[in-house]
Motif scaffolding. Structure first.
Motif, PDB file in Angstrom:
ATOM      1  N   LYS A  93      -5.098  -5.434  -4.043  1.00  0.00           N
ATOM      2  CA  LYS A  93      -4.646  -5.006  -2.726  1.00  0.00           C
ATOM      3  C   LYS A  93      -5.610  -5.449  -1.630  1.00  0.00           C
ATOM      4  CE  LYS A  93      -6.627  -0.304  -2.357  1.00  0.00           C
ATOM      5  NZ  LYS A  93      -7.291  -0.513  -1.063  1.00  0.00           N
ATOM      6  N   MET A 237      -4.295   1.494   1.381  1.00  0.00           N
ATOM      7  CA  MET A 237      -4.024   2.322   0.212  1.00  0.00           C
ATOM      8  C   MET A 237      -2.627   1.999  -0.304  1.00  0.00           C
ATOM      9  SD  MET A 237      -5.578   5.987   1.479  1.00  0.00           S
ATOM     10  CE  MET A 237      -7.201   6.051   2.267  1.00  0.00           C
ATOM     11  N   ILE A 238      -2.441   2.134  -1.616  1.00  0.00           N
ATOM     12  CA  ILE A 238      -1.151   1.841  -2.232  1.00  0.00           C
ATOM     13  C   ILE A 238      -0.676   3.060  -3.008  1.00  0.00           C
ATOM     14  CG2 ILE A 238       0.026   0.501  -4.016  1.00  0.00           C
ATOM     15  CD1 ILE A 238      -1.587  -1.894  -3.257  1.00  0.00           C
ATOM     16  N   ARG A 239       0.583   3.422  -2.784  1.00  0.00           N
ATOM     17  CA  ARG A 239       1.187   4.513  -3.539  1.00  0.00           C
ATOM     18  C   ARG A 239       2.507   4.018  -4.136  1.00  0.00           C
ATOM     19  NH1 ARG A 239       2.780  10.137  -0.656  1.00  0.00           N
ATOM     20  NH2 ARG A 239       4.360   8.800   0.304  1.00  0.00           N
ATOM     21  N   ASN A 240       2.574   3.968  -5.454  1.00  0.00           N
ATOM     22  CA  ASN A 240       3.808   3.566  -6.118  1.00  0.00           C
ATOM     23  C   ASN A 240       4.823   4.707  -6.076  1.00  0.00           C
ATOM     24  OD1 ASN A 240       2.837   1.027  -6.792  1.00  0.00           O
ATOM     25  ND2 ASN A 240       2.012   1.722  -8.739  1.00  0.00           N
ATOM     26  N   TRP A 241       6.082   4.341  -6.313  1.00  0.00           N
ATOM     27  CA  TRP A 241       7.155   5.333  -6.332  1.00  0.00           C
ATOM     28  C   TRP A 241       7.863   5.318  -7.669  1.00  0.00           C
ATOM     29  CZ3 TRP A 241       9.564   8.568  -2.462  1.00  0.00           C
ATOM     30  CH2 TRP A 241       8.774   8.711  -1.311  1.00  0.00           C
ATOM     31  N   PRO A 250       7.328   9.907  -4.883  1.00  0.00           N
ATOM     32  CA  PRO A 250       6.065   9.166  -5.022  1.00  0.00           C
ATOM     33  C   PRO A 250       5.365   9.529  -6.318  1.00  0.00           C
ATOM     34  CG  PRO A 250       5.822  10.938  -3.437  1.00  0.00           C
ATOM     35  CD  PRO A 250       7.283  10.879  -3.784  1.00  0.00           C
ATOM     36  N   ASP A 251       4.649   8.544  -6.899  1.00  0.00           N
ATOM     37  CA  ASP A 251       3.857   8.836  -8.088  1.00  0.00           C
ATOM     38  C   ASP A 251       2.754   9.844  -7.752  1.00  0.00           C
ATOM     39  OD1 ASP A 251       5.278   7.288  -9.793  1.00  0.00           O
ATOM     40  OD2 ASP A 251       3.886   5.598  -9.808  1.00  0.00           O
ATOM     41  N   HIS A 252       2.302  10.540  -8.766  1.00  0.00           N
ATOM     42  CA  HIS A 252       1.257  11.542  -8.554  1.00  0.00           C
ATOM     43  C   HIS A 252      -0.105  10.900  -8.316  1.00  0.00           C
ATOM     44  CE1 HIS A 252       4.075  14.668  -9.500  1.00  0.00           C
ATOM     45  NE2 HIS A 252       4.305  14.200 -10.717  1.00  0.00           N
ATOM     46  N   ARG A 253      -0.274   9.668  -8.786  1.00  0.00           N
ATOM     47  CA  ARG A 253      -1.541   8.972  -8.589  1.00  0.00           C
ATOM     48  C   ARG A 253      -1.331   7.766  -7.686  1.00  0.00           C
ATOM     49  NH1 ARG A 253      -4.151   7.942 -14.387  1.00  0.00           N
ATOM     50  NH2 ARG A 253      -2.042   7.161 -14.792  1.00  0.00           N
ATOM     51  N   MET A 254      -2.363   7.407  -6.938  1.00  0.00           N
ATOM     52  CA  MET A 254      -2.271   6.246  -6.058  1.00  0.00           C
ATOM     53  C   MET A 254      -3.610   5.513  -6.062  1.00  0.00           C
ATOM     54  SD  MET A 254      -2.542   7.958  -2.247  1.00  0.00           S
ATOM     55  CE  MET A 254      -2.591   6.364  -1.429  1.00  0.00           C
ATOM     56  N   GLY A 256      -6.289   4.672  -3.901  1.00  0.00           N
ATOM     57  CA  GLY A 256      -6.776   5.108  -2.602  1.00  0.00           C
ATOM     58  C   GLY A 256      -7.871   4.191  -2.075  1.00  0.00           C
TER      59      GLY A 256
END
Length: 300
Positions: A93, A237-241, A250-254, A256
């Motif tokens: 990222k 920051m990236i947050r998967n879904w 959204p996923d619980h982990r990202m 950060g």
């Protein structure tokens, strides 16, 4: 016209020496190199490498335990996260942000300091191509050795655009007319004088630092040196879904905070940066501060 370095390893049927990434039914990845006559073993059984050699990418193989694995070549983001490490790698990222906001282009002349495990070097080399130039500086010989092995494994051999020097950038930098400089190091402010002499007017300095104190000192040092325009700094920051029928969340982990990025453009020789009007909060600068905005911000 010959193909760019490493391109032949990215397409066509699987060949001996190719990197293969297997994905199991739970989405876990396993990466290995194809060798004739070898077997791949898991706790769910095994299968011969020969079953994949000559097969198209995207094939499915089954182990002796009748478990199906999807076989694909690893993407560069996959490769850098699984390759052997000396130092921490630049996450994909952040590498993507560097390629975009440092405007890395085919044929660019780039200097990099802080090679680590070779993650960013691989991204930079693929972006500049065989006609560009990447001169990487790494102060630790053990890190440089690991990085060189990782880069050559990905490209299938030495890259014609890459030069790797073991030593401190500020003591060894001899490059001139450089388009871009990328600093991934503990104290990038120590290299600003050398970098400003190497960069062409309009060239971009990009720094990757881990902490807010590093970020603050780097930005203020760039302002003090007077050879660059006003630096820009940010983080991503990236947050998967999770998408499964009506269960879209959204996923619980990202992914950060991994680091801060900042960029600045090299000014023409003899030019002073335009005064920027801004009024920082009272107390933003200590009593002993004598750099830009020492008057409390009224001049800018």
């Amino acid at each position: 016209m010959s193909e760019p370095t490493g391109a032949a390893r990215r397409r066509g049927p699987f060949k001996v020496g190719d990197q293969v990434q297997l994905t199991d039914p739970k989405g876990r990845h396993y990466t290995f190199t194809l060798e004739a006559g070898k077997n791949f073993h898991t706790h769910k059984g095994s299968f011969p490498h020969d079953e994949l050699i000559g097969a198209p990418e995207g094939s499915v193989v089954r182990t002796t335990g009748n478990v199906a694995y999807l076989a694909l070549r690893p993407l560069l983001p996959d490769y850098v996260l699984s390759m052997p490490r000396g130092a921490a790698v630049v996450y994909p990222k952040d590498a993507g942000q560097i390629l975009a906001f440092a405007d890395i282009f085919p044929g660019a002349r780039v200097v990099e300091a802080g090679v680590g495990s070779g993650s960013l070097s691989s991204f930079l080399l693929r972006a500049i191509g065989d006609q560009g130039m990447l001169h990487s500086y790494e102060r630790r010989a053990d890190f440089a050795e690991i990085a060189q092995a990782n880069v050559e494994r990905y490209f299938g051999g030495p890259h014609p655009a890459w030069q790797l020097t073991v030593g401190d950038l500020q003591d060894n930098l001899s490059d001139a007319d450089v388009d871009r400089v990328i600093l991934d190091m503990l104290a990038p402010w120590e290299c600003l004088e050398a970098v400003s002499k190497a960069l062409v007017p309009g060239g971009i300095l990009c720094c990757y630092v881990a902490t807010t104190t590093q970020l603050a000192r780097t930005v203020e040092s760039i302002r003090e040196i007077g050879s660059f325009n006003e630096p820009t700094s940010w983080e991503s920051m990236i947050r998967n879904w999770h998408v499964e029928g009506l269960a879209v969340r959204p996923d619980h982990r990202m992914i950060g905070h991994t680091g801060f990025l900042l960029t600045a453009r090299r000014l023409a020789d003899g030019v002073e940066p335009p005064m920027r009007r801004r009024r920082p909060a009272k107390g933003a600068y200590g009593e002993d501060y004598t750099g830009p905005n020492a008057d409390g911000g009224t001049a800018r």
